[in-house]
Design an enzyme around this catalytic site. Structure first.
Site, mmCIF file in Angstrom:
data_model
loop_
_atom_site.group_PDB
_atom_site.id
_atom_site.type_symbol
_atom_site.label_atom_id
_atom_site.label_comp_id
_atom_site.label_asym_id
_atom_site.label_seq_id
_atom_site.Cartn_x
_atom_site.Cartn_y
_atom_site.Cartn_z
ATOM 1 N N ASP A 47 0.848 -1.218 0.046
ATOM 2 C CA ASP A 47 0.030 0.233 -0.075
ATOM 3 C C ASP A 47 0.995 1.238 0.107
ATOM 4 O O ASP A 47 1.946 1.287 0.351
ATOM 5 C CB ASP A 47 -0.841 0.157 1.428
ATOM 6 C CG ASP A 47 -1.777 1.206 1.417
ATOM 7 O OD1 ASP A 47 -2.222 1.680 0.607
ATOM 8 O OD2 ASP A 47 -1.508 1.871 2.637
ATOM 9 N N ASP A 89 -7.172 -1.994 3.689
ATOM 10 C CA ASP A 89 -6.095 -2.912 3.323
ATOM 11 C C ASP A 89 -6.385 -4.360 3.956
ATOM 12 O O ASP A 89 -5.714 -5.463 3.803
ATOM 13 C CB ASP A 89 -4.631 -2.660 3.738
ATOM 14 C CG ASP A 89 -4.384 -1.366 3.102
ATOM 15 O OD1 ASP A 89 -4.446 -1.225 1.994
ATOM 16 O OD2 ASP A 89 -3.757 -0.461 3.916
#
Length: 827
Positions: free
Chosen positions: A516, A719
């Site tokens: 990420d 996430d």
């Protein structure tokens, strides 16, 4: 009995209005002159919502009374003034005294001596985490591996402790305490503690029987049940051998104690007594429980990620009724089409859209980006996101399981269930090893009985028992959990927290890392990066005015500018007439000038031309930075740029990972321009931008289907599904709780150097586990032939079950000693 709807004028027929009017379904206090009401059996009941009304109407008898958990009296749910909600559970009391007694010690009345029962939806099915093809309508043990089946679907937010862990921990302490006493009594003479000679052999044997019986008949009962299931289902595993080994050692010793006359002289040792092996049976059980409890603790928190996600949804929300009245209702009672008021600082209750008001909403839980998104009528809202600074009225469009947050919860739950514990390695070996050991024990007895020296049956039985005892895999049960436990402690010293054994098992073989951007590669918050004054404008003066103006704003960009000015030592000025233009910027007045700071739309509204700096604007935006304009007295004074800075260690770590052959892919919810700018500066070639949580999880699944072993690194709620779906999930310790609960590994300081340390630790742990398995099976490979009598034809030596039990214990000691070496591993 009659059951029909009541309207407002019916309230006048209620004989007496209770001091408290409570919704009998959810327990909320309600206004009797608003909302729904219903007449049942001559009484009027009032409800906070249509949902509660419908539940009562369907089964009124379920909601009339409740039992006081303290005194046991039946309490009227609709009128009692004494009510508590604890972790989602409702409690009704007959008096203030009972309520106070409950509040002093809720656990005593909620659970007693038993674990709090898990509240699971009706029809919940159960599956084995190691064998997902096993699905049952009720809890129990897996017929293939013996593990406890786990509930499918979304676990309850208030499910309480794992009953199996509570039970096994209690059995561990009992069996370990009794096993230590047995060891002292049986092995004392070898350690210079002649207890047996003091109390006499017959009495010592009876004491051993008394100490071992609770361990075998009570503590080891789950092991015997699993062993029996493995036989019935023809799937031999570790439990088969444990059951046979413990059972044979105990039964043999029991018969030797109760009926010693059945044994010929060949069975007798010194003092004319038949040797017993109660301590072997008890030690096996205690050691296996050590491994089981360690493994269960590693799996105990698999529901924590779900609970962390569920906590993002507010428990209640303010609903606007058709008559304009506003009442607080449970979020569960919200229906599609309901109008809801969302106040500043509150979380959006469900998915929907704005119908009135302006605000900025923090959607970082979905996009991962720290900058709030401006909302105006018609804009979409996502449940669980945070309303920052303006009041809004929204209409509910998706509720319950249809909301985006519920879909994220479901993805995380499914991904977590798909994981198998590392103990599978041992069970795969056991599937071959167990039948072989039993066959060897039978063959040993038969061979001795047919061609062995006298007493043939006695020697054959001793040899067969010795084979089963020395083969009992207590070392096998410890091989993996001990290494994991030591590695977990070693990782914690280095700021690497290990939550799952599987993460360590798989990380050594990872070949693809999905990262990420925000909060992982970058610091996760905007910072002032550029101050560019227009021609003839002093940079310090321009920044002073901009920062002074932004001190009155709560926007994250404002905080970045103010902090940046402080770092540069800029002085602040007094501002009057401050005004915030939602979605555009802020205005104010100093003693000498009118100041404006905002986006291009604000500059256009004020008639300020930004073209003279268009090249600088294009360059900064190309670098992924957010550009804001400063206007003074109707003219462009300059621009300030804000960006999420890359962490200092990120570039070196990315380079090191690439050198080790790992493919790196950036997946972010941010726009493509910003994502590509960050990727270029770090040398990352593959970028997936504008990716929603489901998209990240889909990317992980696609990579795994293509044969990649994938690690995912992230820090946000968005996430969580991908972290749970990856072979290895790595969360930043500086991020959201749900990310850390979904991941197998957490980097405490959010420093990517932790990835390198975690990989080295993984490699060392796998080496250690393989060495432990080598010790466990090595002792068996060497000891089984000796126990079967391999040395007898040459040396006349026959390995007694006592020596076999000692060798079995020594294998466990070797495993523990080898695992302890991980404490000194250099990372």
């Amino acid at each position: 009995m009659t059951l029909h709807d009541e309207h407002a004028h019916h309230h006048e027929r209620t004989p007496r209005l209770a001091a408290v009017v409570r919704d009998p379904v959810c327990g909320m206090t309600v206004d009797p002159n608003a909302g729904k009401s219903l007449n049942y059996d001559g009484r009027v009941y009032h409800f906070c919502s249509k949902s509660c009304h419908a539940k009562f109407e369907a089964k009124p008898g379920d909601y009339l009374t409740a039992k006081d958990p303290v005194c046991g009296m039946d309490v009227d749910r609709s009128s009692t003034a004494h009510f508590l909600r604890v972790e989602g559970e409702k409690f009704y009391f007959c008096s203030a005294g009972c309520q106070a007694e409950f509040e002093a010690d809720p656990a005593a009345y909620r659970a007693g001596d038993q674990p709090v029962p898990i509240a699971l939806p009706k029809g919940t099915q159960y599956t084995c985490p190691m064998h997902p093809e096993i699905i049952s309508d009720h809890p129990g043990d897996c017929p293939k591996c013996g593990m406890a089946l786990e509930p499918m679907g979304i676990p309850a937010a208030d499910e309480g402790p794992n009953p199996e862990l509570v039970d096994f921990t209690r059995r561990l302490w009992v069996s370990a305490g009794l096993a230590v006493c047995l060891l002292i009594l049986s092995m004392g003479p070898m350690l210079g503690m002649p207890l047996r000679s003091w109390i006499g052999e017959p009495l010592a044997t009876w004491i051993e029987l008394l100490l071992a019986t609770p361990v075998v008949l009570w503590a080891a009962r789950p092991f015997f049940r699993r062993a029996w299931n493995s036989v019935v289902n023809r799937s031999p595993n570790m439990w088969t051998l444990i059951g046979v080994g413990v059972g044979v050692a105990y039964l043999y010793s029991l018969i030797a104690t109760l009926l010693p006359g059945l044994f010929p002289m060949g069975f007798r040792a010194h003092g004319d007594a038949v040797p017993v092996y109660f301590e072997a049976a008890a030690v096996i059980v205690a050691l296996i429980f050590v491994g089981q409890v360690l493994e269960l603790k590693a799996r105990e928190r698999t529901g924590s990620a779900i609970r962390a996600l569920l906590d993002l949804v507010p428990k209640t929300t303010r609903r606007i009724e058709a008559n304009g009245n506003e009442i607080d209702v449970p979020v569960d009672a919200v229906m599609v089409g309901d109008r809801l008021r969302v106040r500043p600082g509150e979380r959006v209750p469900v998915d929907g859209s704005v119908i009135e008001g302006l605000s900025a909403v923090d959607e970082s839980m979905i996009s991962g980006e720290p900058l709030p998104v401006d909302k105006a009528p018609g804009a979409a809202l996502i449940g669980g996101t945070i309303n920052r600074n303006g009041a809004m009225i929204m209409v509910a469009e998706k509720v319950g399981a249809d909301t985006m947050l519920s879909r994220i919860v479901d993805m995380v739950a499914k991904a977590q269930r798909s994981r198998a514990p590392i103990q599978g390695m041992a069970d795969r070996v056991s599937a071959v090893f167990v039948p072989a050991v039993i066959a060897i024990a039978i063959a040993t007895f038969a061979l001795w009985a047919l061609v062995g020296p006298q007493p043939q049956l006695a020697n054959g039985l001793l040899a067969a028992v010795a084979v089963l005892i020395i083969a009992c895999p207590c070392a096998l049960g410890l091989a993996t959990p001990m290494s994991i436990m030591i590695a977990t402690g070693r990782g914690a010293q280095e700021g690497v927290l290990i939550r799952e054994a599987r993460a360590l098992e798989r990380f050594a073989n990872v070949d693809t890392l999905v990262v990420d951007k925000t909060g992982t590669l970058t610091e996760g918050k905007p910072a002032l990066t550029d101050v560019l004054p227009a021609a003839g404008v002093d940079e310090g003066q321009m920044l002073s005015l901009a920062a002074s103006l932004e001190r009155g704003s709560e926007h994250p960009l404002a905080e970045a500018i103010v902090t940046g000015a402080k770092v540069r030592g800029i002085d602040f000025q007094d501002i009057s007439g401050f005004e915030a233009k939602t979605g555009k910027g802020v205005l104010g007045q100093t003693r000498d000038a009118a100041v404006a700071l905002g986006n291009a739309a604000m500059m256009a509204d004020l008639g300020i031309d930004i073209d003279p700096m268009k090249e600088d604007i294009a360059r900064l935006r190309g670098d992924g930075k957010t550009v804001m304009f400063v206007g003074i007295d109707g003219k462009l004074a300059g621009i300030v740029a804000v960006a999420d800075r890359i962490k200092p260690t990120t570039k070196a770590v990315i380079a090191a990972l690439r050198r080790s052959g790992i493919r790196i892919i950036m997946a972010t919810g941010d726009n493509a321009v910003t994502a590509q700018a960050v990727a270029r500066s770090l040398g990352i070639d593959e970028v997936r931008a504008d990716v929603l949580p489901e998209g990240k999880k889909t990317l992980i699944e696609e990579l795994r289907q293509a044969g990649a072993i994938v690690a995912m690194t992230g820090d946000g709620v968005n996430d969580a599904p991908a972290l749970a779906a990856a072979d290895v999930g790595i969360a930043m310790g500086t991020g959201a709780d749900v990310a850390m609960e979904s991941a197998g590994i957490t980097l405490v300081k959010g420093d990517l150097n932790g990835i390198l340390r975690a990989r080295r630790l993984s490699e060392a742990t796998i080496r250690n586990i393989k060495q432990n398995l080598g010790f466990a099976f090595g002792y068996n490979a060497l000891g089984i032939p000796l126990a079967a009598g391999l040395l007898y034809p040459v040396f006349g030596l026959l390995l007694s079950p006592m020596i076999a039990a000692a060798a079995m214990s020594l294998s466990s000691v070797s495993v523990i000693a080898n695992a302890l070496r991980l404490r000194f591993e250099k990372l």
